[in-house]
Design a protein around this motif. Structure first.
Motif, PDB file in Angstrom:
ATOM      1  N   GLN A  93      36.662  36.316  37.999  1.00  0.00           N
ATOM      2  CA  GLN A  93      37.213  37.229  36.991  1.00  0.00           C
ATOM      3  C   GLN A  93      36.171  38.266  36.554  1.00  0.00           C
ATOM      4  O   GLN A  93      36.501  39.437  36.330  1.00  0.00           O
ATOM      5  CB  GLN A  93      37.717  36.435  35.786  1.00  0.00           C
ATOM      6  CG  GLN A  93      38.964  35.602  36.110  1.00  0.00           C
ATOM      7  CD  GLN A  93      39.281  34.564  35.040  1.00  0.00           C
ATOM      8  OE1 GLN A  93      38.845  34.664  33.902  1.00  0.00           O
ATOM      9  NE2 GLN A  93      40.069  33.554  35.411  1.00  0.00           N
TER      10      GLN A  93
ATOM     11  N   ILE B  66      36.153  40.994  39.114  1.00  0.00           N
ATOM     12  CA  ILE B  66      37.298  41.903  38.964  1.00  0.00           C
ATOM     13  C   ILE B  66      37.071  42.841  37.774  1.00  0.00           C
ATOM     14  O   ILE B  66      37.235  44.062  37.885  1.00  0.00           O
ATOM     15  CB  ILE B  66      38.595  41.081  38.776  1.00  0.00           C
ATOM     16  CG1 ILE B  66      38.916  40.330  40.076  1.00  0.00           C
ATOM     17  CG2 ILE B  66      39.747  41.987  38.345  1.00  0.00           C
ATOM     18  CD1 ILE B  66      40.013  39.287  39.939  1.00  0.00           C
TER      19      ILE B  66
ATOM     20  N   SER C  27      39.192  37.807  47.521  1.00  0.00           N
ATOM     21  CA  SER C  27      39.818  38.476  46.373  1.00  0.00           C
ATOM     22  C   SER C  27      40.386  39.851  46.672  1.00  0.00           C
ATOM     23  O   SER C  27      41.143  40.398  45.882  1.00  0.00           O
ATOM     24  CB  SER C  27      38.775  38.640  45.261  1.00  0.00           C
ATOM     25  OG  SER C  27      37.774  39.566  45.689  1.00  0.00           O
TER      26      SER C  27
ATOM     27  N   LEU D 161      38.493  42.365  46.629  1.00  0.00           N
ATOM     28  CA  LEU D 161      37.472  43.275  46.099  1.00  0.00           C
ATOM     29  C   LEU D 161      36.545  43.676  47.240  1.00  0.00           C
ATOM     30  O   LEU D 161      36.515  43.023  48.279  1.00  0.00           O
ATOM     31  CB  LEU D 161      36.639  42.575  45.017  1.00  0.00           C
ATOM     32  CG  LEU D 161      37.312  42.217  43.700  1.00  0.00           C
ATOM     33  CD1 LEU D 161      36.389  41.357  42.843  1.00  0.00           C
ATOM     34  CD2 LEU D 161      37.710  43.473  42.932  1.00  0.00           C
TER      35      LEU D 161
ATOM     36  N   ARG E 180      44.919  44.763  37.999  1.00  0.00           N
ATOM     37  CA  ARG E 180      44.202  44.118  39.104  1.00  0.00           C
ATOM     38  C   ARG E 180      44.393  42.606  39.064  1.00  0.00           C
ATOM     39  O   ARG E 180      44.540  41.959  40.109  1.00  0.00           O
ATOM     40  CB  ARG E 180      42.715  44.477  39.005  1.00  0.00           C
ATOM     41  CG  ARG E 180      41.899  44.092  40.234  1.00  0.00           C
ATOM     42  CD  ARG E 180      42.355  44.888  41.439  1.00  0.00           C
ATOM     43  NE  ARG E 180      41.674  44.505  42.675  1.00  0.00           N
ATOM     44  CZ  ARG E 180      41.875  43.383  43.353  1.00  0.00           C
ATOM     45  NH1 ARG E 180      42.733  42.483  42.891  1.00  0.00           N
ATOM     46  NH2 ARG E 180      41.228  43.137  44.480  1.00  0.00           N
TER      47      ARG E 180
ATOM     48  N   MET F  28      46.486  39.898  41.886  1.00  0.00           N
ATOM     49  CA  MET F  28      45.780  38.814  42.583  1.00  0.00           C
ATOM     50  C   MET F  28      46.780  37.837  43.170  1.00  0.00           C
ATOM     51  O   MET F  28      47.718  37.420  42.509  1.00  0.00           O
ATOM     52  CB  MET F  28      44.887  38.033  41.610  1.00  0.00           C
ATOM     53  CG  MET F  28      43.633  38.751  41.200  1.00  0.00           C
ATOM     54  SD  MET F  28      42.510  39.065  42.572  1.00  0.00           S
ATOM     55  CE  MET F  28      41.956  37.386  42.904  1.00  0.00           C
TER      56      MET F  28
END
Lengths: 341, 341
Positions: free
Chosen positions: B158, B161, B204, B206, B329, B333
């Motif tokens: 988290q 993110i 993720s 990312l 975002r 997920m």
């Protein structure tokens, strides 16, 4: 009593061209010491010849056929290279032929080999790595720096004991102060492991200062700073990174144009004095603590001056019988109360 | 669209004498913004009068009778001071009267009050504190810096993110790179929490760079560096301590005697340029991330320039709807797979 140091001459980024001259210089400076140069004889002999050093009681070679590479897997170094220079220096300490071992090789391999060959002292669950950092007031000893990433409170207590004995051996101080690295933000004040470690340290009979924060390391609040190996490793490397950034930034500003270059010429002696004061080479020589024998780790990139500092630290630890000090302090610990079910 | 910032004018080491001029300067620079100055009216009015600023749509005062002291217990600040300037700025954000709150007050109290008033975003277990550190290449965002000391892998995910969305909001970058702070020593390569966090970040979506080490922070390897609050806090404070030690050491060397003082005169412009480049005041303004609203924390010792930088960051985060970005975002997920029994 003469102290004999087993020198892993093959380790480090530079190998024998740095380690051999450093060891010979060390012999010249410290007439009370002897060295056993360990490594490939063909690599060592020419360097000794070039320095016109003479073999004898104080200087000998122990041939070792293998070398642990800087990026070698720990398992390979430990299991498949039984005649590596790194393994041999540990064996020499184990057999009593040397009082201490010094290597600039791969930290992980050195720790694994040292632990396998020498074993840990009674009461010590895990060896730790302690290094010296400069402070506003002088310097401080920080441990652990990466050997133990998941620590229990008892481990942090053991680090405190080992760190205090290290300072006592190297600096001849009776009751070095020990700080526990913690955070002050928030009302939480640290995680559960650190909180419990603080209680153990308070009851340990050590000169426990209490919690210290990150900036207190460089303020020199305590002689020893205890933390788990994850935190210690990150702090050490972040500090190296920050110092490198500052040095590079200053260098860049001073070489910007002809005027700044002239300013650099004028400022050079002052900057030089500053650099000597915080010369990280003088702090070289991390101690692998908690073993039944003395092992010091030099920085891989050490030059001869820095490697010599590690040799001196190892000799001083041997002179002051560091492992015996730690063992005695551990034996004197009141056993922890057995928790009620 | 105009952005309104609620300014806690009473917080910080200096209070209104710094915060009010900084807010008025900010208004002059940023014609798109409005400020609500929150605090004791009798303390604020004379400073506004002295600056000959005019009240209107862009400048107003919201009287608050109480002040949270810098060393106030978090519980007291939260429960007993419901009309503190710190509480009121959070209330103003909650009510929609302001788009962001900025305070230089006690970090623990600000986090507790913000969390209590604003609540966390869906999917965010714990808010985090993100700050900016200078690097060789520019700067990087590091979180968490002390709000969470015992983190699970999901929390570190988290943080990744939230950090990425922060960079996206403040720097307008689409796919900021995210690094996970770890250690490279030993074959262990990090503790269990960090290992699992690495797997989560990898999956993720990312722009996950992988592990970074302490020195990589200052090398500027990634736009975001993720770590638990214990490690982050220690690294931040150790860095502050090291930088202070280096600055003090240089100052001392340059003021040693008449020659070094002359050298200092010559070197002054160069050292000045260097200081401006790494001016920590420009990095002021830590973000409290994961809340249903924007809260920025200024360093307690900030001067007007530094406090202004925090105001600008808060305005930019509001303009780019930071909490909405994080919420979107998080909603995107893929749920974590339920582990088979």
């Amino acid at each position: 009593m003469a102290i004999t140091i087993a020198v892993d001459c093959m380790g480090g980024d530079h190998g024998p061209v740095v380690t051999v001259p450093a060891a010979l210089d060390f012999l010249r400076r410290d007439s009370d010491c002897a060295v056993i140069l360990v490594g490939r004889e063909d690599a060592l002999r020419p360097l000794i010849g070039a320095a016109e050093a003479e073999f004898g009681v104080r200087l000998s070679i122990r041939h070792a056929t293998e070398v642990v590479a800087m990026d070698e897997a720990v398992a390979t170094a430990l299991r498949s290279k039984k005649d590596s220079s790194m393994r041999v220096v540990a064996d020499l300490v184990k057999d009593g032929a040397a009082d201490a071992a010094v290597s600039a090789g791969n930290t992980g391999a050195l720790m694994a080999i040292s632990r396998f060959v020498l074993k840990t002292l009674p009461g010590i669950d895990r060896p730790a790595i302690a290094s010296i950092l400069p402070t506003v007031k002088g310097h401080t000893y920080v441990l652990d720096l990466g050997a133990n990433v998941d620590c229990q409170p008892e481990h942090l207590l053991q680090f405190g004991i080992m760190g205090a004995m290290l300072v006592s051996a190297l600096e001849h101080r009776d009751l070095p102060s020990v700080g526990l690295l913690n955070i002050g933000e928030e009302d939480i004040k640290g995680n559960d492991v650190v909180k419990r470690a603080g209680e153990l340290l308070k009851a340990s009979g050590l000169n426990f200062f209490g919690n210290v924060e990150g900036d207190d390391i460089y303020k020199g609040c305590t002689d020893v700073v205890v933390c788990d190996g994850f935190v210690g490793n990150v702090v050490l490397k972040a500090s190296e990174g920050l110092a490198a950034m500052i040095a590079a930034g200053l260098r860049e500003e001073f070489s910007r144009n002809v005027f700044t270059k002239l300013a650099a010429l004028v400022a050079l002696p002052v900057i030089g004095a500053f650099k000597r004061r915080f010369d990280h080479r003088a702090y070289n020589g991390a101690s692998l603590l908690g073993l039944k024998g003395i092992v010091f780790k030099s920085h891989g990139s050490a030059d001869a001056f820095a490697f010599g500092c590690a040799l001196e630290r190892a000799a001083e630890a041997a002179r002051n019988r560091l492992p015996e000090k730690i063992a005695a302090r551990m034996a004197a610990m009141v056993p922890l109360p057995v928790l009620a079910e």
